[in-house]
Design an enzyme around this catalytic site. Structure first.
Site, short mmCIF file in Angstrom:
data_model
loop_
_atom_site.label_atom_id
_atom_site.label_comp_id
_atom_site.label_asym_id
_atom_site.label_seq_id
_atom_site.Cartn_x
_atom_site.Cartn_y
_atom_site.Cartn_z
CG HIS A 153 2.86 -1.23 -1.78
ND1 HIS A 153 1.76 -0.79 -0.83
CD2 HIS A 153 2.62 0.36 -1.97
CE1 HIS A 153 1.85 -0.07 0.22
NE2 HIS A 153 2.79 0.04 -0.57
CG ASP B 296 2.45 3.06 2.43
OD1 ASP B 296 1.74 3.04 1.88
OD2 ASP B 296 2.54 3.15 3.37
CD GLU C 72 5.67 -0.62 -1.44
OE1 GLU C 72 6.68 -0.24 -0.79
OE2 GLU C 72 4.84 -1.31 -0.03
CD GLU C 73 4.01 -0.88 3.63
OE1 GLU C 73 4.69 -0.63 3.72
OE2 GLU C 73 2.71 0.11 3.32
CG ASP D 34 4.40 3.64 -1.54
OD1 ASP D 34 2.58 3.94 -1.04
OD2 ASP D 34 5.04 3.11 -1.19
CG HIS E 27 -2.19 8.82 12.46
ND1 HIS E 27 -2.62 10.39 12.44
CD2 HIS E 27 -1.38 9.32 13.81
CE1 HIS E 27 -2.71 11.05 13.07
NE2 HIS E 27 -2.78 10.76 14.31
#
Length: 676
Positions: free
Chosen positions: A331, A342, A379-380, A408, A491
């Site tokens: 994503h 991410d 996606e999130e 991912d 983080h």
């Protein structure tokens, strides 16, 4: 942890050498820089989607954008205040500190701290610390006599998916939920252990906040308003309330959670007496339950609802066998301007992977199987882009998909991780032995992975884009290199998941990006190009037997018995068929019989379809795989034989008996597909 061993590096073929030699640390750095310097919250950056498609096109893929019109919501305003019994007030900023060293932390269009799909509302009430917010945590509070009705929940991250924390709070009559990250979950690299906080060192910045979705992921992912069908401009819209919260929630930093926790010290039950795993964290407070008489929180959360376009980039290399397809996905959207780990470590790897295959295409090579690259949007919020795409293309995928490979968070540390359906395990670990791992001289990826995982391949639950593929009976795999106990703190979903953090602490020089990219590329090459699909079916039998033993232990610890003989017989039938199919593969190879090879490939491609149950699991029909699914109260972590296991755990033994039958039927269907 097992002692690290040195596995001899397996030599590369000429094609494999072209692919691995195509990876360049500098261009990986460039791609990561591009993705992490502009807002790309779901549905907000079509330019970045097109840029991705353009890079793939340059490398020989036929690329396009697929658009969906999905329900999302965006932050408008929020506030939180703590009023002490003496009338004084503490007002958290709900912001992350701007850091001079980290340029994107100061961007004027940086994303506020918020929860996707959160409820617009206000609440003022006393509050209770609820641990990680699992049902068992709430039950412990009820047993202790802690009042919950009408209170606000204060929950720490970890354990279940965040949306389930909010869901559980509402189920127990609470009117709001505050979520915070505890440094007790950060491994060894903490300020308490003498490490400086980011940006001066590798420990967590105290102001970091984990954003994220609060959709009820274990019920169903995807657009909450179009369950089971793709979200187009004119799609009918369903009631979203079954999968989104009915109470407001806010995420905060640990530095702003400390006053809230400290105000509960001496009220209710001290954390050390609650007797719940991971209840007590690493902050200098007692983690008491509260409530504290006269200490109240006042919270406000205002969101803007929208039906808005999202864009998946799709790139295709056609294979010589039209009805065998490999899909590879990552994503692209992030909660922040950055997203260096991410998801955009994976995004950078995907661009470099396309470049590697482009160099192989330039030699005249064509894969046996079609390769499809996907860069998912949204996606999130809840695996939205991938779910809508699978729903739209389900007939084609069911008839042709061999496997789905997911990357991912490609790199957030030096600890490689792998979860997969069991038949993929052997090829996945064999390819590891061809990859040099940067941590130590002469170490392979296999060495590093074995040391970190004790050689155990993870079971797929949910939380990333493999979910829709798996639950439509498509072999699936998820990979990444994660934060280890002694790695700089990553983080997650914070402004500090940034290019500066990645280039300074996460992966200076982008060596781990290159290794993970080489691994994904070689694995994709073999799944797309080996004459026969390289599956290890006896490994699935081994997994089924292991899951069966775990189920028996769950039943033994319950108040009643469940007859599982039918399930045991189905597993034995699967074992027989799997062994027959492997023997047929050996026969096809030894005789060089093209028709037999095709027959084997069809069986290997299709057998997973058998595991999907029409109608899905109880009360969550999206999840159809009878062997594994995300736990109803975890959202992320898997439950094996979920229809049976969760019925037993809920004390519903008639349902458990029903699901012994349904699970057995699924396993027999898979066996019948493999039978020769």
């Amino acid at each position: 942890m097992v002692k690290r061993q040195s596995t001899p590096l397996v030599p590369l073929s000429s094609d494999e050498a072209i692919l691995t030699n195509s990876f360049d640390n500098n261009t990986l750095n460039d791609w990561n820089y591009y993705y992490t310097h502009g807002v790309h919250l779901a549905g907000t950056n079509r330019t970045m989607a097109q840029w991705t498609a353009d890079r793939w096109s340059e490398n020989g893929f036929q690329a396009r954008l697929d658009e969906y019109h999905t329900y999302l919501n965006y932050p408008v305003s929020h506030s939180l205040s703590l009023t002490y019994p003496n009338g004084s007030v503490f007002e958290p900023s709900l912001e992350e500190a701007v850091l001079a060293e980290d340029e994107t932390s100061s961007y004027p269009d940086r994303i506020p701290t918020f929860n996707g799909y959160s409820f617009t509302g206000n609440a003022t009430a006393e509050y209770v610390y609820v641990g990680r917010g699992q049902v068992a945590d709430f039950e412990a509070l009820v047993a202790l006599g802690v009042p919950l009705e009408g209170k606000i929940a204060l929950a720490k991250y970890g354990g279940p998916f965040r949306g389930l924390k909010v869901k559980n709070a509402a189920l127990y009559g609470m009117v709001g939920c505050i979520l915070f990250t505890d440094p007790g979950d950060d491994g060894n690299i903490t300020e308490a252990n003498g490490y400086a906080a980011y940006p001066d060192g590798p420990a967590r910045n105290p102001t970091s906040v984990q954003r994220g979705s609060v959709q009820f992921l274990s019920t169903y992912p995807g657009d909450p308003t179009t369950p089971g069908y793709p979200s187009k401009q004119d799609s009918p819209r369903a009631d979203k309330s079954p999968v989104v919260p009915s109470i407001p929630s806010l995420p905060i930093s640990y530095t702003e959670a400390i006053p809230l926790l400290r105000a509960l010290d001496g009220s209710g039950t001290p954390g050390s007496q609650v007797n719940r795993t991971n209840w007590v964290g690493a902050l200098n407070v007692t983690y008491s339950t509260g409530p504290a008489p006269g200490a109240t929180l006042s919270m406000s959360n205002v969101m803007r609802d929208a039906i808005t376009p999202i864009w998946n980039a799709v790139g295709i290399i056609n294979g010589t066998t039209a009805d065998e397809v490999l899909v590879i996905g990552n994503h692209r959207d992030a909660w922040i301007v950055g997203g260096a780990a991410d998801p955009n470590s994976g995004s950078a790897i995907m661009v470099e992977l396309s470049k590697a295959f482009g160099k192989l295409l330039a030699t005249g090579w064509q894969p046996r199987r079609t390769i499809v690259l996907c860069s998912w949007d949204a996606e999130e919020y809840g695996l939205v882009g991938s779910t809508e795409w699978v729903e739209e293309h389900i007939s084609w995928l069911t008839g042709s998909a061999v496997a789905y490979l997911n990357i991912d968070v490609g790199v957030s540390g030096k600890s490689p991780g792998l979860s997969a359906t069991p038949e993929l395990g052997t090829i996945a670990t064999d390819i590891m032995k061809k990859i040099v791992w940067p941590t130590m001289p002469n170490e392979t990826l296999y060495d590093a992975w074995s040391a970190e995982s004790d050689g155990e391949i993870g079971i797929l639950g949910s939380g990333s884009d493999y979910t829709s593929f798996l639950h439509n009976g498509i072999s699936s795999l998820d990979m990444g290199s994660d934060q280890g106990a002694d790695d700089p703190v990553y983080h997650y979903h914070s402004n500090y998941d940034s290019y500066h953090w990645m280039a300074t602490f996460g992966d200076p020089g982008y060596h781990y990006h290159a290794a993970m990219g080489q691994y994904l590329t070689l694995l994709a090459y073999h799944l797309a190009n080996d004459e026969m699909i390289p599956y290890d079916l006896p490994a699935y039998t081994t997994a089924l037997r292991s899951y069966y033993e775990e189920l028996l232990a769950t039943i033994d610890s319950s108040s009643e018995t469940v007859d599982t003989q039918e399930l045991a017989a189905a597993i034995t039938q699967f074992e027989t068929s799997a062994n027959e199919a492997m023997a047929l593969m050996d026969q096809a190879a030894s005789t060089d019989d093209a028709a037999l090879k095709t027959a084997v490939n069809r069986k290997f491609r299709d057998f997973q379809r058998g595991f999907t149950s029409a109608g899905g699991l109880p009360d969550r029909e999206f999840y159809k795989h009878v062997v594994n699914a995300p736990g109803i109260d975890t959202g992320y972590a898997p439950t094996t034989f979920p229809g049976i296991t969760e019925a037993v755990e809920a004390g519903n033994f008639s349902r458990a008996a029903e699901w012994v039958v349904r699970t057995s039927l699924g396993i027999r269907r898979a066996a019948d597909i493999l039978k020769t």
